[in-house]
Design a protein around this motif. Sequence first.
Motif, mmCIF file in Angstrom:
data_model
loop_
_atom_site.group_PDB
_atom_site.id
_atom_site.type_symbol
_atom_site.label_atom_id
_atom_site.label_comp_id
_atom_site.label_asym_id
_atom_site.label_seq_id
_atom_site.Cartn_x
_atom_site.Cartn_y
_atom_site.Cartn_z
ATOM 1 N N THR A 180 0.807 -1.215 0.000
ATOM 2 C CA THR A 180 0.000 0.000 0.000
ATOM 3 C C THR A 180 0.844 1.271 0.000
ATOM 4 O O THR A 180 0.304 2.357 -0.059
ATOM 5 C CB THR A 180 -0.942 0.040 1.225
ATOM 6 O OG1 THR A 180 -0.149 0.016 2.410
ATOM 7 C CG2 THR A 180 -1.911 -1.116 1.209
ATOM 8 N N VAL A 181 2.181 1.135 0.042
ATOM 9 C CA VAL A 181 3.042 2.306 -0.002
ATOM 10 C C VAL A 181 3.095 2.824 -1.431
ATOM 11 O O VAL A 181 3.324 2.083 -2.372
ATOM 12 C CB VAL A 181 4.466 1.978 0.501
ATOM 13 C CG1 VAL A 181 5.389 3.150 0.303
ATOM 14 C CG2 VAL A 181 4.418 1.577 1.962
ATOM 15 N N ARG A 182 2.857 4.105 -1.582
ATOM 16 C CA ARG A 182 2.901 4.726 -2.899
ATOM 17 C C ARG A 182 3.470 6.133 -2.752
ATOM 18 O O ARG A 182 3.133 6.860 -1.814
ATOM 19 C CB ARG A 182 1.525 4.760 -3.534
ATOM 20 C CG ARG A 182 0.545 5.624 -2.751
ATOM 21 C CD ARG A 182 -0.893 5.235 -2.994
ATOM 22 N NE ARG A 182 -1.794 5.923 -2.086
ATOM 23 C CZ ARG A 182 -1.944 5.666 -0.789
ATOM 24 N NH1 ARG A 182 -1.232 4.745 -0.223
ATOM 25 N NH2 ARG A 182 -2.792 6.336 -0.050
ATOM 26 N N ILE A 183 4.318 6.480 -3.670
ATOM 27 C CA ILE A 183 4.884 7.826 -3.648
ATOM 28 C C ILE A 183 3.811 8.766 -4.180
ATOM 29 O O ILE A 183 3.275 8.540 -5.270
ATOM 30 C CB ILE A 183 6.151 7.904 -4.515
ATOM 31 C CG1 ILE A 183 7.222 6.999 -3.924
ATOM 32 C CG2 ILE A 183 6.656 9.339 -4.616
ATOM 33 C CD1 ILE A 183 8.470 6.874 -4.756
ATOM 34 N N PRO A 204 7.807 16.083 -8.413
ATOM 35 C CA PRO A 204 7.833 17.455 -8.937
ATOM 36 C C PRO A 204 8.086 18.507 -7.844
ATOM 37 O O PRO A 204 8.803 19.478 -8.064
ATOM 38 C CB PRO A 204 6.447 17.648 -9.564
ATOM 39 C CG PRO A 204 5.942 16.276 -9.822
ATOM 40 C CD PRO A 204 6.560 15.396 -8.773
ATOM 41 N N MET A 205 7.528 18.271 -6.657
ATOM 42 C CA MET A 205 7.749 19.204 -5.548
ATOM 43 C C MET A 205 9.222 19.194 -5.142
ATOM 44 O O MET A 205 9.811 20.251 -4.896
ATOM 45 C CB MET A 205 6.873 18.832 -4.353
ATOM 46 C CG MET A 205 7.102 19.706 -3.133
ATOM 47 S SD MET A 205 6.614 21.417 -3.408
ATOM 48 C CE MET A 205 4.865 21.241 -3.215
ATOM 49 N N ASN A 206 9.823 18.014 -5.073
ATOM 50 C CA ASN A 206 11.254 17.937 -4.734
ATOM 51 C C ASN A 206 12.100 18.679 -5.755
ATOM 52 O O ASN A 206 13.016 19.423 -5.393
ATOM 53 C CB ASN A 206 11.707 16.480 -4.624
ATOM 54 C CG ASN A 206 11.257 15.835 -3.336
ATOM 55 O OD1 ASN A 206 10.775 16.490 -2.421
ATOM 56 N ND2 ASN A 206 11.403 14.529 -3.269
ATOM 57 N N ARG A 207 11.805 18.488 -7.052
ATOM 58 C CA ARG A 207 12.556 19.197 -8.098
ATOM 59 C C ARG A 207 12.400 20.707 -7.953
ATOM 60 O O ARG A 207 13.358 21.460 -8.095
ATOM 61 C CB ARG A 207 12.108 18.739 -9.486
ATOM 62 C CG ARG A 207 12.665 17.384 -9.873
ATOM 63 C CD ARG A 207 12.462 17.080 -11.360
ATOM 64 N NE ARG A 207 11.056 16.928 -11.726
ATOM 65 C CZ ARG A 207 10.389 15.785 -11.677
ATOM 66 N NH1 ARG A 207 10.985 14.686 -11.281
ATOM 67 N NH2 ARG A 207 9.126 15.736 -12.025
ATOM 68 N N ALA A 208 11.182 21.153 -7.664
ATOM 69 C CA ALA A 208 10.940 22.592 -7.492
ATOM 70 C C ALA A 208 11.709 23.133 -6.289
ATOM 71 O O ALA A 208 12.301 24.217 -6.355
ATOM 72 C CB ALA A 208 9.444 22.859 -7.331
ATOM 73 N N MET A 209 11.738 22.389 -5.194
ATOM 74 C CA MET A 209 12.454 22.847 -4.002
ATOM 75 C C MET A 209 13.957 22.924 -4.257
ATOM 76 O O MET A 209 14.617 23.853 -3.792
ATOM 77 C CB MET A 209 12.142 21.947 -2.816
ATOM 78 C CG MET A 209 10.685 22.034 -2.424
ATOM 79 S SD MET A 209 10.335 21.051 -0.995
ATOM 80 C CE MET A 209 10.166 22.336 0.195
#
Length: 148
Positions: A6-9, A15-20
Amino acid sequence: MANESTVRIPRWLKPMNRAMVAVSRVGVSLPMALLTVPGRKSGKPRTTPVTPFEYNGVEYVLGGIPGADWVKNVQAADLAELKLGRRRRTVRLVEIPATESEPVLREFPRLVPTGVPVMIKSGVVTSDDPDEFAALAGRCVLFRIDDV
């Protein structure tokens, strides 16, 4: 605790990590650090936002999503760079055995409350219960941050 299937990214996480990372590179200070390690296959520098935290005077970072690429890269790398604001440090990330990580993981929800919602939305945990976080020992990798 959610099971492995049930683990899902969350779709928005990469995209948020790339933006940060991009925002940080232009000089905006973030409340988290940027961790750069060589890719385990390409050898090219790979950067991801992480949230270091302190427990009993020792600095740690949690690989909160089982199987995350950045965790695999750290496990294959000897050294990493940790950048917080304008301060850059060369560090070694030492994987903590599951039996030793339980007390640290138990405190994670209190020490890093901003990380809890991502882990809940990803299905890693179902709540901010400290016992549920302690049960992640051996499933989510905890690293001690050592200065080099």
